[in-house]
Design a protein around this motif. Structure first.
Motif, mmCIF file in Angstrom:
data_model
loop_
_atom_site.group_PDB
_atom_site.id
_atom_site.type_symbol
_atom_site.label_atom_id
_atom_site.label_comp_id
_atom_site.label_asym_id
_atom_site.label_seq_id
_atom_site.Cartn_x
_atom_site.Cartn_y
_atom_site.Cartn_z
ATOM 1 N N ARG A 179 0.876 -1.301 -0.058
ATOM 2 C CA ARG A 179 -0.186 0.147 0.016
ATOM 3 C C ARG A 179 0.893 1.133 0.006
ATOM 4 N N HIS B 42 -5.610 -6.984 -1.954
ATOM 5 C CA HIS B 42 -6.605 -6.652 -1.083
ATOM 6 C C HIS B 42 -7.939 -7.329 -1.073
ATOM 7 N N SER C 258 -8.077 -10.379 1.366
ATOM 8 C CA SER C 258 -7.823 -10.214 2.658
ATOM 9 C C SER C 258 -8.530 -10.439 3.914
ATOM 10 N N ASP D 162 3.155 -4.858 6.310
ATOM 11 C CA ASP D 162 1.639 -4.339 5.971
ATOM 12 C C ASP D 162 0.799 -5.408 5.669
ATOM 13 N N VAL E 241 -2.873 -5.785 7.236
ATOM 14 C CA VAL E 241 -4.134 -6.042 6.626
ATOM 15 C C VAL E 241 -4.989 -7.150 6.815
#
Length: 448
Positions: free
Chosen positions: A193, A230, A233, A265, A269
């Protein structure tokens, strides 16, 4: 009216065992009550959709199947042939993407690919291959589908991820699911990200351009994370494997920081610290001296991040092919880390890793981790050691194994101060431990 499910929640999926897993989707009915039921216990969970989104939490049992998952509302969905087992995310660039078969022009297929394909009848191994999509903003859904491992389907499977899954399955006899999300030629910063990069001063100062290039920073950074990581996730995973680095050869100075940020990261997430095992890039003649060596060094340093491991591949590369064909060893070596660290298997999982050095007269003595049972030479003499004195000029060195250490020397160097091992793009060294796992390249100096 419709109830829409994400692409990953579909027939043939594998759910993580012994976890509270999410089953989610979207409905066109405002405030609708949605019921979700897994056939392993037939418990029904009822949730209310908010802003068109619903998410139910199901407790999974130990491994098994096949099961069904029912999602019931103003219309019903039944997800069939669901297995409960271990789910891993596989990501990176082309060496992770490289399929088992020679189905694409730039890939030749793995060693013995015809035999591997013929033998690939593993209905309890499934792979979800994420379609290559880029996005400037985080996406809620991605493209792809679950495929059962058959001789036909395995042709397009990520070879590294397949051999990783095959090794786990062969040792554990548990269903294995792989979410395969990779893109050839991708830079690691595309998989993280933008906000995570910008919060890291080292990375922000290194990568962020100014003036006319500022918009490019916003568009490139995080584009693959947004579209290919994403969306998944919410899906419970056991851990991740990673094969990437060639595209960051010019960024080696910050690659360790970049990977540390990426791993952190992704864990943020997902909401928990899962294991992350990565591949050290193989030897290849980049025609540019030490660019590959510095990435391998950065990857070695990334082992300082908790719950990480590294598969060394300096004995299975191809100096003329950036996509080496011996992916069996890569997947199996990644699996050794998981078997040892996550599944309590009594297996050796790492080759020798540099620990420390000491100067003894005209010699330098090197100590290694993961060499307790002994070091092994494959060949007539140890290769790819270099030694330097205070003038910082490196010369080829003689090296010999003694008492699980390596003694390095050159008669021209009276007062040695530093050693390098396999520190070039093309080094293919021959130092192993008793388990047959190769030693990682290293250097004892930090000279620019």
């Amino acid at each position: 009216g419709k109830i829409i499910l994400p692409s990953i929640i579909t027939n043939n999926m594998v759910l993580q065992q012994k976890q509270v897993v999410s089953i989610w989707g979207w409905t066109t009915e405002v405030g609708e009550q949605i019921k979700v039921c897994g056939s392993w216990n037939n418990d029904t969970v009822t949730v209310k959709a908010r802003m068109g989104v619903f998410e139910a939490q199901l407790q999974t049992p130990g491994y098994g199947g096949p099961y069904t998952v029912k999602i019931m509302g103003h219309e019903n969905h039944t997800i069939k042939n669901v297995m409960i087992g271990e789910v891993w995310l596989a990501s990176g660039q082309s060496n992770m993407f490289m399929p088992v078969d020679s189905v694409l022009k730039r890939f030749q297929g793995v060693v013995n690919y015809k035999e591997e394909i013929k033998a690939a009848n593993y209905p309890n191994i499934r792979m979800f291959t994420v379609s290559r999509i880029y996005s400037e903003h985080p996406q809620d859904n991605g493209l792809g589908d679950w495929k059962v491992c058959t001789s036909e389907n395995v042709k397009s499977f990520s070879a590294t991820a397949y051999f990783f899954a095959k090794s786990l399955y062969g040792n554990l006899d548990i269903p294995i699911g792989i979410i395969s999300s990779s893109w050839g030629g991708s830079n690691a910063k595309w998989w993280i990200r933008e906000e995570a990069l910008s919060k890291n001063k080292t990375l922000n100062d290194y990568y962020k351009p100014t003036g006319e290039q500022a918009n490019k920073w916003q568009i490139k950074t995080g584009g693959l994370f947004n579209a290919m990581i994403h969306p998944f996730s919410n899906y419970n995973i056991k851990g991740a494997i990673w094969y990437q680095g060639e595209s960051n050869r010019n960024d080696a100075v910050v690659y360790k920081d970049l990977m540390t940020a990426l791993i952190g990261d992704w864990r943020t997430v997902w909401g928990y610290d899962f294991p992350f095992y990565f591949t050290q890039i193989a030897p290849y003649d980049y025609k540019k001296g030490l660019s590959g060596a510095y990435i391998r060094e950065a990857q070695l340093k990334t082992l300082s991040v908790p719950l990480t491991g590294m598969a060394v591949t300096n004995d299975v590369g191809d100096l003329e092919n950036i996509h080496p064909l011996r992916k069996q060893q890569v997947g199996e070596r990644l699996a050794l880390w998981a078997l040892a660290k996550d599944y309590n298997q009594d297996v050796a999982f790492s080759g020798p890793l540099y620990r420390s050095m000491s100067v003894e007269g005209k010699q330098i003595v090197i100590d290694f981790d993961y060499a307790e049972a002994g070091l092994v030479l494959k060949g007539q003499s140890l290769t790819d050691f270099e030694i330097a004195g205070e003038d910082r000029v490196f010369y080829p060195a003689q090296a010999k194994i003694k008492d699980n250490k390596v003694i390095v020397f050159n008669s021209r160097i009276k007062n040695p101060v530093a050693v390098r091992f396999a520190f070039s793009d093309t080094a293919q060294p021959n130092l192993y431990n008793q388990s047959g796992l190769p030693a990682s390249a290293f250097r004892t100096d930090d000279w620019k």
